[in-house]
Design a protein around this motif. Sequence first.
Motif, PDB file in Angstrom:
ATOM      1  N   THR A  22       0.853  -1.190   0.000  1.00 18.19           N
ATOM      2  CA  THR A  22       0.000   0.000   0.000  1.00 18.19           C
ATOM      3  C   THR A  22       0.883   1.232   0.000  1.00 18.19           C
ATOM      4  O   THR A  22       0.647   2.202  -0.722  1.00 18.19           O
ATOM      5  CB  THR A  22      -0.858   0.026   1.281  1.00 18.19           C
ATOM      6  OG1 THR A  22      -1.183  -1.286   1.655  1.00 18.19           O
ATOM      7  CG2 THR A  22      -2.077   0.880   1.087  1.00 18.19           C
ATOM      8  N   LEU A  23       1.898   1.135   0.855  1.00 22.37           N
ATOM      9  CA  LEU A  23       2.800   2.254   1.032  1.00 22.37           C
ATOM     10  C   LEU A  23       3.448   2.649  -0.286  1.00 22.37           C
ATOM     11  O   LEU A  23       3.426   3.814  -0.695  1.00 22.37           O
ATOM     12  CB  LEU A  23       3.875   1.796   2.020  1.00 22.37           C
ATOM     13  CG  LEU A  23       4.433   2.816   2.970  1.00 22.37           C
ATOM     14  CD1 LEU A  23       3.325   3.485   3.747  1.00 22.37           C
ATOM     15  CD2 LEU A  23       5.401   2.127   3.918  1.00 22.37           C
ATOM     16  N   ALA A  24       3.999   1.644  -0.976  1.00 22.05           N
ATOM     17  CA  ALA A  24       4.690   1.929  -2.234  1.00 22.05           C
ATOM     18  C   ALA A  24       3.726   2.541  -3.244  1.00 22.05           C
ATOM     19  O   ALA A  24       4.066   3.531  -3.914  1.00 22.05           O
ATOM     20  CB  ALA A  24       5.284   0.640  -2.798  1.00 22.05           C
ATOM     21  N   ASN A  25       2.529   2.002  -3.325  1.00 20.27           N
ATOM     22  CA  ASN A  25       1.585   2.501  -4.322  1.00 20.27           C
ATOM     23  C   ASN A  25       1.039   3.879  -3.966  1.00 20.27           C
ATOM     24  O   ASN A  25       0.807   4.696  -4.852  1.00 20.27           O
ATOM     25  CB  ASN A  25       0.429   1.506  -4.511  1.00 20.27           C
ATOM     26  CG  ASN A  25       0.883   0.267  -5.271  1.00 20.27           C
ATOM     27  OD1 ASN A  25       1.947   0.270  -5.888  1.00 20.27           O
ATOM     28  ND2 ASN A  25       0.095  -0.791  -5.225  1.00 20.27           N
ATOM     29  N   VAL A  26       0.858   4.117  -2.694  1.00 19.13           N
ATOM     30  CA  VAL A  26       0.319   5.423  -2.317  1.00 19.13           C
ATOM     31  C   VAL A  26       1.373   6.508  -2.565  1.00 19.13           C
ATOM     32  O   VAL A  26       1.055   7.626  -2.969  1.00 19.13           O
ATOM     33  CB  VAL A  26      -0.223   5.407  -0.866  1.00 19.13           C
ATOM     34  CG1 VAL A  26       0.856   5.645   0.152  1.00 19.13           C
ATOM     35  CG2 VAL A  26      -1.336   6.428  -0.706  1.00 19.13           C
ATOM     36  N   TYR A  27       2.623   6.144  -2.409  1.00 22.11           N
ATOM     37  CA  TYR A  27       3.678   7.132  -2.717  1.00 22.11           C
ATOM     38  C   TYR A  27       3.693   7.429  -4.212  1.00 22.11           C
ATOM     39  O   TYR A  27       3.913   8.558  -4.627  1.00 22.11           O
ATOM     40  CB  TYR A  27       5.052   6.637  -2.235  1.00 22.11           C
ATOM     41  CG  TYR A  27       5.203   6.744  -0.731  1.00 22.11           C
ATOM     42  CD1 TYR A  27       4.670   7.823  -0.034  1.00 22.11           C
ATOM     43  CD2 TYR A  27       5.870   5.766  -0.007  1.00 22.11           C
ATOM     44  CE1 TYR A  27       4.778   7.910   1.350  1.00 22.11           C
ATOM     45  CE2 TYR A  27       5.988   5.842   1.377  1.00 22.11           C
ATOM     46  CZ  TYR A  27       5.431   6.917   2.054  1.00 22.11           C
ATOM     47  OH  TYR A  27       5.540   7.006   3.400  1.00 22.11           O
ATOM     48  N   GLN A  28       3.443   6.404  -5.006  1.00 19.13           N
ATOM     49  CA  GLN A  28       3.367   6.635  -6.449  1.00 19.13           C
ATOM     50  C   GLN A  28       2.212   7.566  -6.785  1.00 19.13           C
ATOM     51  O   GLN A  28       2.331   8.431  -7.653  1.00 19.13           O
ATOM     52  CB  GLN A  28       3.181   5.311  -7.184  1.00 19.13           C
ATOM     53  CG  GLN A  28       4.464   4.509  -7.262  1.00 19.13           C
ATOM     54  CD  GLN A  28       4.390   3.442  -8.341  1.00 19.13           C
ATOM     55  OE1 GLN A  28       3.321   3.137  -8.839  1.00 19.13           O
ATOM     56  NE2 GLN A  28       5.536   2.902  -8.697  1.00 19.13           N
ATOM     57  N   ALA A  29       1.101   7.389  -6.081  1.00 23.50           N
ATOM     58  CA  ALA A  29      -0.061   8.255  -6.311  1.00 23.50           C
ATOM     59  C   ALA A  29       0.273   9.691  -5.931  1.00 23.50           C
ATOM     60  O   ALA A  29      -0.071  10.647  -6.643  1.00 23.50           O
ATOM     61  CB  ALA A  29      -1.256   7.741  -5.519  1.00 23.50           C
ATOM     62  N   LEU A  30       0.940   9.851  -4.799  1.00 26.48           N
ATOM     63  CA  LEU A  30       1.324  11.203  -4.360  1.00 26.48           C
ATOM     64  C   LEU A  30       2.303  11.824  -5.361  1.00 26.48           C
ATOM     65  O   LEU A  30       2.189  12.999  -5.706  1.00 26.48           O
ATOM     66  CB  LEU A  30       1.941  11.148  -2.951  1.00 26.48           C
ATOM     67  CG  LEU A  30       0.944  10.838  -1.826  1.00 26.48           C
ATOM     68  CD1 LEU A  30       1.670  10.525  -0.526  1.00 26.48           C
ATOM     69  CD2 LEU A  30      -0.052  11.987  -1.618  1.00 26.48           C
TER      70      LEU A  30
END
Lengths: 599, 385
Positions: A115-123
């Motif tokens: 989740t962390l990795a993907n949410v950083y990509q979203a940000l």
Amino acid sequence: MTQLDLIRNFSIVAHIDHGKSTLADRLIQMTGTVAARDMKAQMLDSMDIERERGITIKANTVRIEYPAKDGRTYILNLIDTPGHVDFAYEVSRSMRAVEGSLLVVDASQGVEAQTLANVYQALDAGHEIVPVLNKIDLPAAEPDRIRQQIEDVIGLDASDAVLISAKSGLGIPDVLEAIVTRLPPPKGDRDAPLKAMLVDSWYDAYLGVVVMVRIMDGVMKKGDRVRMMQTNAVYGIDKLSVLKPQMVDIAELGPGEIGIFTASIKQVRDTRVGDTITHERKGCTEALPGFKPAQPVVFCGLFPVDANEFENLRDAIEKLSLNDASFSTEMETSAALGFGFRCGFLGLLHLEVIRDRLEREYDIDLITTAPSVVFKLHMKDGTVQDLHNPADMPDLTYIDHIEEPRIKATIMVPDDYLGDVLKLCQDRRGIQMDLSYAGSRAMVVYDLPLAEVVFDFYDRLKSVTQGYASFDYSISEYREDFLVKMSILVNEEPVDALSMMVHRDRAEARGRAMVEKLKDLIPRHMFKIPIQAAIGARVIARETLSAMRKDVTAKCYGGDASRKKKLLEKQKAGKKRMRQFGKVEIPQEAFISALKMDS
Amino acid sequence: MEDWQHGGFGLYLHWPYCESKCPYCDFNSHVAAQIDQNAWQRAYLAEIDRMGQQTPGRLLNSVYFGGGTPSLMAPELVAAVIDRIRATWPMTNDPEITLEANPGSVEVGRFRGFQQAGVTRVSMGIQAMNDQDLRRLGRKHSVAEARKAFDVARGCFDRVSFDLIYARQDQSLDAWRIELGKALELAIDHLSLYQLTIEDGTAFADRFAKGGLRGLPSEDLSAEMFELTQELCDAAGLPAYEVSNHAKPGSESRHNLIYWRGGDYIGIGPGAHGRMTLNNTRWATEAIKSPALWLEMVKAGKSPELPRSALTAEERGLEYLLMSLRLSEGLNLDRYQHLSGTALNARKIKDLSDMGMLSQTDTHLHATAAGRMVLNAVLRELVVA
């Protein structure tokens, strides 16, 4: 064409099992996009493997019409993205096509490494993010704690997170409202020259290559002549549609819209994901920033169990690569396994998915050799060679030093299992870079050799943490280490398919494990057989398979002659599945078991 | 001379019934509440007639009643069968007519009748020399009964052989040494010693698959038991003339030698196999397995055989190879080449000889003592290119 302020484009970020596909199903269902009778679970995951494993591999999209509380009807475009680290590149490019994300977190499990990795990509992609807490109806749900965790770990305000149960449908209308009110509409200029982002493409047996686009500026119509700005190729648009999620033809696509087209494109390789598409005439001058093509990082050999299947395997691999430009292949021959292919993958899951598809969709029995990574050989003459296959290792005297890929691994794990995880990472030559806590969950960051991760790391991690750890990684750099090629000798004959690159300090343990395994896998012969692991000429582990002592059939009378004869004839036919090494015959099953990645 | 004449000509007759099914047995045997012996007699005689028409004038060396438990046949039935056989083919002066017998009391009461019917030899299924193991093998008799039955048999027949099964559950090497010693004291001139084999489709196979049947010997222990068997039998003057068969020289089972030497044999009865050379073609015959169906077909005047298959030169060579290497006399190289049309692979023979598995004379190829123990592997090596 739709007014910009009536469009919302979004993706969903979630860990496996946190309910992303179920939420997508509910959104589709509740807005009546798909008739109830056509609804099936994981609507957007069209591959069998996706449904079975509960994962998303290819990005997919659906256009939803939603009559909002403000009385206006909005077009919501959902791009469903893969959640797995292997497909991170798919995630990053899909993110660039939308303006916002729903961050779905299981209200009892909390934030996971992926989740962390993907949410950083979203940000990174500049998204507005709406946190959604799922499975709120479960007794173990702790929305307050998880809200706090989202704030602590991600640094995102979760005070107005939407509380839902995707399974029961609870809170879904609130999600739809939040998409409309909290995510921004796309920007774009209808009158500017066409500028469209190539988001994804895939091969369809009936339509040829299907291209998914997000229009940035201008308008795309059926019949338009368009140019791919990177390849300069020009195509005429044959069919223009939106996905609901089945294809529905549309006259034109305007700014902010997401749709698909076909244009008699033969191969997926002819389309570059991230490319900019414009009109052949009066096109835009400036392209969108492209994406870096994904590089294969894990390699293995794929061989047909039955040598006669080689041509079928070649066809199947060609067909699959029509649709997946991210895996690379080249022909390989092995004394042990015959003709096959050396294939490169984005990661282990990608490897498994391709292998499963070859076996199931094309019905080919495969032998998969041990996965390895690409080593960089710095030669004494100053050149650098890539080593994809340990069997190709040149003589040591020509090599100055060897580098291997390292990764930055992020592992989130409940406190109780932290010790085991640290030990596992240390055992795999890891270097600890960070250790922090969020509540009772620890987050550790390790610098690890990729080669150690492709060798049953996931399994070990799963088993030492009883499945409670989550794991994500990104490739960091190549670094020198004391790496050697370990060969396996059976009855003094080297068996190329079993050789592997290992760290010198771990060679004995790996060699011992391999020779012990082989001792159980190779059938007894009429003579004893030494099984050895060696580095160069030095034997580092040895087992001896004792000679067969007795196998004669006790009774053989009139009626048994036919039976015995058939058995021998069967053995004659079974010879195809045996590989000869000097005087020793090794059944193919032994290779499969010895090389099996414990999955 | 036709090739089959090297082995001779025999007749096998299958009686498919037993009082109970033993858990290790994979033969075509059945338990039936009622058996109409008269109907079976009519059917056997009809089959003898049918086969006789196809092989007229051949000199018959041997008849073998196998099963099932042929000692459950009425002596009158056995007499009628033997009479019809004698009326159908010319027989050698001193033919071997063997009947398999169980040492139960019912059967023993018929021994005199069998002798009067013309049976010259019995082969008794004694199987073990201790009562506990007899029960484990599903046998209905005790050791004492077996000994008594054996004495009665000796009084009736010139030639009496018996079978033992060894390498059983929890059997140690020493226990087998003692047991085989007792058996050798009893033995006259012939003994069949089989290692227990878990055959597919048997009760033992089911139990074995479910993790039962513990305590079976390891490959190493069964090898040691086999070696011990050779040693003790050699010392007692009963060397192995075949993998599992021991006899005083001259007392070998002539019937079984027909199989191993590649002779012709007629198979009569449910599931019976045969080999018949007719006009230079060697046919493999096999009858339908079900006793009820077999009987019905013969009664209706039809052949109970499955379609016959003509053996190719390669198959004939293969059968001769795999049967003859079981014998201490070995394989005649010229005969093999003549049959199969090709010679055996000389390089493989040399490799296997170097390994100590085969030995060769000018005319014959033999499996050595070591080679005989791993004969399946030796055959595979010789046959599979």
